[in-house]
Write a protein that holds these residues in place. Structure first.
Motif, short mmCIF file in Angstrom:
data_model
loop_
_atom_site.label_atom_id
_atom_site.label_comp_id
_atom_site.label_asym_id
_atom_site.label_seq_id
_atom_site.Cartn_x
_atom_site.Cartn_y
_atom_site.Cartn_z
N TRP B 47 0.83 -1.20 0.00
CA TRP B 47 0.00 0.00 0.00
C TRP B 47 0.87 1.26 0.00
CZ3 TRP B 47 -0.98 4.08 3.51
CH2 TRP B 47 -2.01 4.93 3.09
N MET B 102 -6.16 1.49 -4.92
CA MET B 102 -7.32 1.15 -4.09
C MET B 102 -7.28 -0.31 -3.65
SD MET B 102 -10.33 3.21 -5.89
CE MET B 102 -10.58 4.92 -5.42
N LEU B 103 -6.87 -1.18 -4.56
CA LEU B 103 -6.77 -2.59 -4.20
C LEU B 103 -5.78 -2.75 -3.04
CD1 LEU B 103 -7.52 -5.51 -4.84
CD2 LEU B 103 -5.61 -5.58 -6.43
N TRP B 106 -7.50 -1.48 0.12
CA TRP B 106 -8.45 -2.46 0.67
C TRP B 106 -7.68 -3.59 1.35
CZ3 TRP B 106 -13.41 -1.74 1.44
CH2 TRP B 106 -14.16 -0.92 0.58
N THR B 107 -6.60 -4.03 0.70
CA THR B 107 -5.83 -5.14 1.27
C THR B 107 -5.27 -4.75 2.63
OG1 THR B 107 -5.18 -5.61 -1.00
CG2 THR B 107 -4.05 -6.84 0.71
N LEU B 109 -6.37 -2.47 4.61
CA LEU B 109 -7.47 -2.31 5.57
C LEU B 109 -7.96 -3.66 6.10
CD1 LEU B 109 -9.81 0.53 4.24
CD2 LEU B 109 -8.69 0.38 6.47
N VAL B 110 -8.06 -4.64 5.20
CA VAL B 110 -8.48 -5.97 5.65
C VAL B 110 -7.50 -6.47 6.70
CG1 VAL B 110 -8.74 -8.38 4.96
CG2 VAL B 110 -9.71 -6.59 3.54
N MET B 179 -13.78 2.24 -6.13
CA MET B 179 -13.86 1.74 -4.76
C MET B 179 -14.85 0.58 -4.71
SD MET B 179 -11.93 3.14 -2.45
CE MET B 179 -12.61 3.31 -0.81
N GLY B 183 -13.57 -3.00 -4.26
CA GLY B 183 -14.02 -3.50 -2.96
C GLY B 183 -14.55 -4.92 -3.04
N VAL B 186 -12.48 -7.90 -2.04
CA VAL B 186 -12.43 -8.41 -0.67
C VAL B 186 -13.39 -9.60 -0.53
CG1 VAL B 186 -12.57 -7.86 1.77
CG2 VAL B 186 -11.89 -6.09 0.14
N TRP B 211 -17.65 -5.93 4.41
CA TRP B 211 -16.78 -5.53 3.29
C TRP B 211 -17.57 -5.45 2.00
CZ3 TRP B 211 -12.20 -3.69 4.56
CH2 TRP B 211 -11.60 -4.12 5.74
N ALA B 215 -18.44 -2.00 -0.26
CA ALA B 215 -18.13 -1.92 -1.69
C ALA B 215 -19.40 -1.61 -2.49
CB ALA B 215 -17.53 -3.25 -2.17
#
Lengths: 192, 651
Positions: B47, B102-103, B106-107, B109-110, B179, B183, B186, B211, B215
């Motif tokens: 990220w 963004m990917l 998201w990664t 954030l997960v 997004m 999203g 996920v 999640w 999205a």
């Protein structure tokens, strides 16, 4: 004893078939998409290149005339542009057609599956790049030409034969890449 | 310099995602905890590298570094700063960078927000997302690098951003849409991780659910913004064209909507598990397919600003690996996922299954309509697919969906007795009366599908209000105390469903009752449209930062009282010479007035397009309300409660 077992078996087989179904459907879709990649929809199905326009007898949008392929022949290179008021991309393409017309390139319009009044308003409001507009209300000529949407543009040589088809909007880049080289070649070829 | 930093960052991100895709996963299978622990830091590293890359590109736009091909093609020294920055995602390469960033976000954030999820599960999800990132980064670095230099022949000034994109709506639209698209990765990650682990219990559904909802909310807002942008920027007043690019965003939305509902069943009832996993795979695959369709040049579209057939092959190969791989895994593992516990034909489960089937049928309709030109070509049939095709399927499917929503929302899990349900459905009678009356009162005739749609929209709202009140009163503590006890998930559902009613009402009314007039007008002329009087008062020629303009000034009045002033513009952008129509729109809750300048007709006269569009705003309002419903459901306390064991949770 025997029967429930067979039912169980059948159910299991049903499940396993079902789970493979999405994969099969996806493979079919991928093949379709791959064929689309190879095919490139902007190219004409080759059976029309080199051939004259299919026969038709259709009214003109701009006056009380009937147009046939013969009445369009005038020893000039020209464009045949398929358009309609229901086609969003046609609005985007329109200003560029006006520019081409201003440069002296004759453009025949083919008003495809459209409302005649709306089409007249469109030209009155946005300007008219066309020297003539063929009204193809039922889409029969479009079908004969292999049109699958609008806009599409055909380049016709002085003999009235199709030289090139472009699906999608016409813009400066497309013109420079596809149309101009053919016209340049025709000009130099003619001088020799 | 910034370009080199950006380029290098992309390689760092690729390295991080490669390692993330491989080692932690091996760690799970071999039970090596140390390798698993690398997953989160690797996600963070990826990220940060992607952030560095996107900042580098933004900086290059900021300093007008036209030696970078991408910057030169999408910006211009006269372009205002805001658009210079939004130009980051104004073209193919940059929008991919946004996708990848963004990917990665998201990664990360997960990784951050899943402390309550068992480590092997988190690691699997992160690894699967890492695999997707590998594909995207390779695509970017090998075919579409935004940092490629045009040395030594660089241009003095840029070619400018496509004027269609020079708009505030386009600053926020792509990020919102992406997004949503990204999203769903996920949900996909959770689905594949669940299949790998062979464990798809209610706890799994509970982790995947928020999640997916978030999205879905982004995608909903993104699509609404896109529709709104087309409406006010393209200058011909329509709000949906069934264009391939719009369809590309609608397909994952429809499948995602089905997924949200099927996840609910998986969480609450431990059912539909294979189905839910399949939907998660389908939804994300449709996101990728959308990217393929828009970027491959396979289909032409008004919105596809930068398509290149040579890139299509890469995306298709990627799609085959991701979707094909996941579906193969599904085929191998899903057989063991058959649900426990049954339900009767008349139950909430049945209605939700119906809802899923209708939504999937709608997805299929859009897919077929979008791909038909290709299919037709393959079979040598020549066709053009336009709105009549889509409307013919979509209108009945939407009405059927509403017909399923109400009894579904009212029914109990497992089994629902028929009689009380029918008694509660009697709401249909007053809704029909009021709806019919409203339909008749609107100017112009309303055909029966329109009236039916209005009746069903009202029915939907009434039935939900009725349900809210009943549930609140069931606590026996009075209405207001009861209302406060309702869960956020439930309120979110009610709000989202009412949003759909608002949207349906808007679509129906504007489709059947709008007035459009194209008139020739000179300053001083007056036109009457939809009961409003439009006076073309004057014309001026203001100069913008990078364009010249002709601006009309219209005075609008109704029954002698002034309503508003409107200033439609015709702009000529200097760098490209492109002419853009800037429509003037006076928007109110119940109607929009829309004035656009057509072409000058000489002699000071202009072709002027004037539209009266009743309730058109309800379409976007409805979509926003739906997204708000999703956000409310997300805020449910249940999702923030840490969960202990997997087996402990059974609703």
């Amino acid at each position: 004893m025997n029967r429930p077992d067979r039912g169980e078996l059948r159910r299991q087989r049903g499940v396993s078939l079902w789970v493979f179904l999405p994969l099969v459907a996806f493979v079919a879709l991928a093949v379709l998409l791959a064929s689309g990649l190879g095919r490139n929809p902007e190219e004409l199905p080759s059976n029309l290149v080199g051939k004259p326009l299919p026969a038709f007898q259709l009214p003109s949008l701009l006056g009380e005339r009937t147009i046939t392929p013969a009445s369009l022949r005038d020893q000039n290179w020209k464009l045949l542009n398929v358009w309609a008021t229901w086609c969003p991309t046609c609005y985007v393409e329109h200003p560029y057609l006006l520019q081409l017309a201003a440069r002296g390139i004759p453009i025949i319009g083919l008003n495809y599956k459209d409302e005649t009044d709306a089409a007249r308003d469109y030209l009155a409001n946005l300007g008219n790049p066309y020297s003539e507009v063929v009204v193809d209300h039922d889409g029969q000529l479009g079908l004969d030409l292999g049109v699958y949407g609008a806009p599409e543009t055909f380049l016709l040589n002085p003999e009235g034969r199709v030289v090139l088809r472009h699906a999608g909007d016409l813009n400066e880049r497309v013109w420079e890449e596809k149309f101009q080289p053919i016209l340049d070649q025709a000009r130099t070829g003619g001088e020799q | 310099m910034a370009a080199e930093i950006g380029h290098l960052s992309l390689w760092v991100a690729l390295a991080a995602s490669l390692v993330l895709a491989i080692f932690p996963l091996i760690g799970v299978h071999r039970g090596v905890l140390a390798w698993q622990r690398y997953a989160r830091p690797l996600a963070w590293l990826q990220w940060m590298a992607m952030t560095a890359a996107i900042v580098a590109l933004g900086y290059s736009f900021y300093i007008n570094d036209f030696s970078i091909t991408y910057v030169a093609n999408h910006s211009n020294s006269e372009l205002p700063l805001g658009y210079r920055l939004s130009a980051i995602w104004g073209g193919h390469e940059g929008s991919l960078l946004l996708w990848g960033w963004m990917l990665a976000g998201w990664t990360a954030l997960v990784g951050l927000l899943s402390r309550s999820v068992p480590l092997p599960m988190v690691v699997r999800v992160l690894s699967v997302m890492g695999m997707i990132a590998v594909g995207f980064l390779a695509f970017m670095l090998f075919t579409s690098n935004p940092f490629d230099r045009a040395l030594p022949w660089f241009v003095i000034d840029g070619a400018d951003l496509n004027p269609l994109l020079q708009d505030p709506g386009l600053i926020v639209h792509p990020p919102m849409l992406y997004m949503g698209y990204v999203g769903f990765a996920v949900a996909f990650g959770f689905a594949v991780a669940g299949l790998l682990e062979g464990n798809l219990d209610p706890a799994w559904a509970r982790w995947a659910r928020p999640w997916t909802t978030v999205a879905w909310c982004f995608l909903t807002v993104g699509i609404a913004l896109g529709s709104w942008w087309a409406y006010y920027e393209l200058g011909w007043g329509g709000w949906w064209f069934w264009d391939p690019v719009e369809n590309a965003s609608l397909m994952p939305w429809l499948a995602g909507t089905a997924l949200i509902h099927s996840l609910a069943v998986s969480e609450k009832r431990n059912l539909f598990r294979a189905w839910t996993v399949l939907l998660a795979i389908i939804t994300f695959s449709l996101s990728l397919l959308g990217t393929f369709l828009v970027r491959s040049g396979v289909l032409t579209s008004v919105h596809a600003f930068a398509n290149d057939p040579s890139r299509g092959a890469f995306i298709l190969a990627f799609l085959v690996v991701v979707a094909g791989g996941a579906l193969t895994l599904f085929a191998l593992r899903a057989g063991r996922l058959s649900g426990q516990g049954g339900f009767k034909a008349m139950s909430r489960e049945s209605f939700l299954l119906g809802n899923n089937l209708v939504l999937l049928a709608a997805t299929f309709v859009v897919l077929m309509g979008t791909l038909f030109p290709l299919l037709g070509e393959a079979m040598d049939i020549k066709v053009s697919i336009r709105s009549p095709y889509f409307n013919a399927f979509f209108v009945p499917l939407t009405l059927l969906l509403i017909l399923l929503m109400v009894p579904g929302m009212m029914s109990n899990w497992k089994r629902q007795a028929g009689k009380p349900l029918v008694r509660r459905l009697l709401w249909l009678a007053p809704a029909a009366l009021i709806g019919g009356w409203l339909g008749a009162r609107l100017p112009g005739a309303t055909p029966w599908p329109g009236t039916l749609a209005l009746i069903l929209a009202l029915f939907l709202v009434f039935a939900h209000l009725d349900d809210v009140v009943r549930r609140a009163l069931a606590y026996n503590q009075g209405l207001f105390a009861g209302l406060r006890k309702l869960t956020r998930s439930y309120i979110g559902m009610v709000v989202a469903h009412c949003g759909l009613a608002v949207l349906v009402a808007g679509v129906t009314v504007v489709s059947f009752h709008e007035t459009e007039r194209d008139v020739r007008m000179r300053p001083g002329d007056v036109a009457e449209v939809g009961g409003y009087r439009f006076e073309f008062e004057s014309l001026s020629d203001p100069v913008g930062p990078n364009y010249q303009s002709q601006k009309g000034h219209f005075l609008v009045s109704r029954d002698g009282r002034p309503v508003t002033e409107m200033n439609p513009e015709k702009r000529t952008y200097r760098a490209s010479g492109q002419v853009m129509t800037e429509a003037a729109i006076d928007g109110r809750l119940m109607r929009d007035l829309y004035v656009a300048l057509g072409e000058p007709l000489g002699d000071d006269a202009w072709a002027v397009r004037i539209y009266h569009k009743p309730m058109v705003r309800w379409i976007w309002l409805g979509a926003l309300v739906m997204a708000l419903g999703g956000a409310l459901a997300l805020s449910d306390r249940r999702y923030r409660k840490p969960m202990g064991g997997v087996a402990g949770e059974q609703a």
